[in-house]
Design an enzyme around this catalytic site. Structure first.
Site, PDB file in Angstrom:
ATOM      1  N   ASN A 175      58.514  28.387  28.445  1.00 31.55           N
ATOM      2  CA  ASN A 175      57.994  29.459  29.434  1.00 31.55           C
ATOM      3  C   ASN A 175      56.718  29.514  29.171  1.00 31.55           C
ATOM      4  OD1 ASN A 175      57.743  31.931  30.719  1.00 31.55           O
ATOM      5  ND2 ASN A 175      59.020  32.837  29.113  1.00 31.55           N
TER       6      ASN A 175
ATOM      7  N   LYS B 114      54.751  31.729  30.883  1.00 35.05           N
ATOM      8  CA  LYS B 114      54.350  32.997  31.369  1.00 35.05           C
ATOM      9  C   LYS B 114      53.058  32.901  31.948  1.00 35.05           C
ATOM     10  CE  LYS B 114      56.450  34.320  26.895  1.00 35.05           C
ATOM     11  NZ  LYS B 114      56.713  35.442  25.848  1.00 35.05           N
TER      12      LYS B 114
ATOM     13  N   HIS C 291      63.813  38.525  31.828  1.00 35.16           N
ATOM     14  CA  HIS C 291      63.204  38.200  30.656  1.00 35.16           C
ATOM     15  C   HIS C 291      62.702  39.546  29.982  1.00 35.16           C
ATOM     16  CE1 HIS C 291      59.914  37.398  27.697  1.00 35.16           C
ATOM     17  NE2 HIS C 291      60.362  35.981  27.679  1.00 35.16           N
TER      18      HIS C 291
ATOM     19  N   GLU D  22      59.892  40.797  29.026  1.00 36.72           N
ATOM     20  CA  GLU D  22      58.733  41.100  29.147  1.00 36.72           C
ATOM     21  C   GLU D  22      59.022  41.866  30.879  1.00 36.72           C
ATOM     22  OE1 GLU D  22      56.510  37.608  28.437  1.00 36.72           O
ATOM     23  OE2 GLU D  22      56.994  38.074  26.358  1.00 36.72           O
TER      24      GLU D  22
ATOM     25  N   GLU E  61      66.690  36.184  23.145  1.00 34.16           N
ATOM     26  CA  GLU E  61      65.382  36.377  22.742  1.00 34.16           C
ATOM     27  C   GLU E  61      65.228  37.896  21.804  1.00 34.16           C
ATOM     28  OE1 GLU E  61      62.841  33.552  25.157  1.00 34.16           O
ATOM     29  OE2 GLU E  61      62.709  35.622  25.978  1.00 34.16           O
TER      30      GLU E  61
ATOM     31  N   GLY F  11      56.143  37.610  19.299  1.00 35.43           N
ATOM     32  CA  GLY F  11      54.973  38.081  19.179  1.00 35.43           C
ATOM     33  C   GLY F  11      54.458  39.045  18.102  1.00 35.43           C
TER      34      GLY F  11
ATOM     35  N   SER G  12      60.077  33.198  19.303  1.00 26.96           N
ATOM     36  CA  SER G  12      59.034  32.747  18.758  1.00 26.96           C
ATOM     37  C   SER G  12      59.394  31.487  17.913  1.00 26.96           C
ATOM     38  CB  SER G  12      58.378  33.603  17.721  1.00 26.96           C
ATOM     39  OG  SER G  12      57.705  34.494  18.458  1.00 26.96           O
TER      40      SER G  12
HETATM   41  P1  13P Z   1      56.738  32.961  22.130  1.00 23.50           P
HETATM   42  O1  13P Z   1      57.553  31.851  21.782  1.00 23.50           O
HETATM   43  O2  13P Z   1      55.398  32.900  22.623  1.00 23.50           O
HETATM   44  O3  13P Z   1      57.035  33.859  21.016  1.00 23.50           O
HETATM   45  O4  13P Z   1      57.699  33.634  23.292  1.00 23.50           O
HETATM   46  C1  13P Z   1      59.210  33.782  23.433  1.00 23.50           C
HETATM   47  C2  13P Z   1      59.329  33.958  24.757  1.00 23.50           C
HETATM   48  O5  13P Z   1      59.382  35.038  25.319  1.00 23.50           O
HETATM   49  C3  13P Z   1      60.063  32.929  25.437  1.00 23.50           C
HETATM   50  O6  13P Z   1      60.521  33.263  26.653  1.00 23.50           O
END
Ligand code: 13P
Length: 257
Positions: free
Chosen positions: A10, A12, A93, A95, A168, A174, A214
């Site tokens: 991902n 992002k 997700h 976020e 997740e 993070g 992560s």
């Molecule tokens: P990281 O692997 O950067 O912590 O992100 C996890 C995530 O949100 C994957 O969708």
């Protein structure tokens, strides 16, 4: 028959065309690790260029709108993603749930739209630190999934082909904190039981459950050795072929052992 491990990057909001060389390197490496299904969800602007060149990896998106078309400035439909070469979409997700206020009902509507456009869906779930601390993590995640996963039926077809779940935990993204193998196994076991309840024994047992808190080259082998982990949804460590493919290789080695 168990499906191959699914390793999804991902990206992002990272990546301009300068990142195409990294995608090429991931694609070349993926051709040497056929026991693993490797995929990238880049920003929208890179879906078509990566799809056009990729020989092995699958390309997907990080979100879509819940309607097929219309007056929705700045949004993108599932059919447009499919037209650009996307084969799947990540939905729900944390976020997007946090920064865009996305609720379970909307995520389910997006999943239905994605499936109707022929995309596969990776549906994300995960609890906050506060929820975990008060002992409600399992109940929260199950409720979230029950309300956002598409319903079984003709439109869905084979759930194990069309759906993937990604766990997740928000508190492990993070933050420098990580879930233990026991935490992951316990939650994935609960998710598996729910999937069997929703989609029946055969399909519910085949749906891959990715871990996405992560995952890094350093912890990948431990994550993949954990029961009910069918792959990983990787953020930061998917931005370079070097680190992403160490993770894919760890998944391939777990398959061998
Ligand atoms: P990281 O692997 O950067 O912590 O992100 C996890 C995530 O949100 C994957 O969708």
């Amino acid at each position: 028959m168990a499906q191959r491990p699914y390793i999804v990057g991902n990206w992002k909001m990272h990546g301009t065309r300068a990142m195409l060389s990294e995608a090429r390197a991931i694609d070349r490496a993926a051709q040497r690790h056929m026991k693993v299904e490797v995929a990238i969800a880049p920003p929208y602007t890179l879906i078509h260029p990566i799809h056009r060149e990729a020989e092995q990896i699958v390309v997907g998106a990080q979100d879509c709108h819940h309607e097929a078309e219309g007056a929705h400035t700045g949004d993108i439909s599932a059919a447009m993603l499919a037209d650009a070469g996307a084969k799947f979409v990540i939905l729900g997700h944390s976020e997007r749930r946090q920064a865009h206020g996305e609720k379970d009902a909307l995520i389910r509507a997006k999943a239905d739209a994605a499936l109707a456009a022929g995309l596969r869906v990776i549906l994300c779930c995960g609890e906050s630190e506060e929820t975990r601390e008060v002992g409600k993590a399992v109940a929260f995640v199950k409720r979230q999934l029950k309300a956002s996963l598409p319903e079984a039926g003709e439109e869905l077809g084979d759930a194990s082909e069309r759906l993937t779940v990604a766990y997740e935990p928000i508190w492990a993204i993070g933050t420098g904190k990580s879930a233990t193998a026991a935490d992951i196994a316990a939650m994935h076991g609960e998710i598996r039981a729910l999937l069997v309840e929703l989609y029946g024994d055969v399909q519910g047992n085949e749906i891959r459950i990715l871990y996405g808190g992560s995952v890094k080259p350093e912890n990948a082998a431990e994550v993949f050795a954990t029961p009910e982990v069918g792959g990983a949804l990787v953020g930061g460590a998917s931005l370079t072929a070097d680190s992403f493919m160490v993770i894919a290789l760890a998944a391939a080695e777990t398959e061998d052992s």
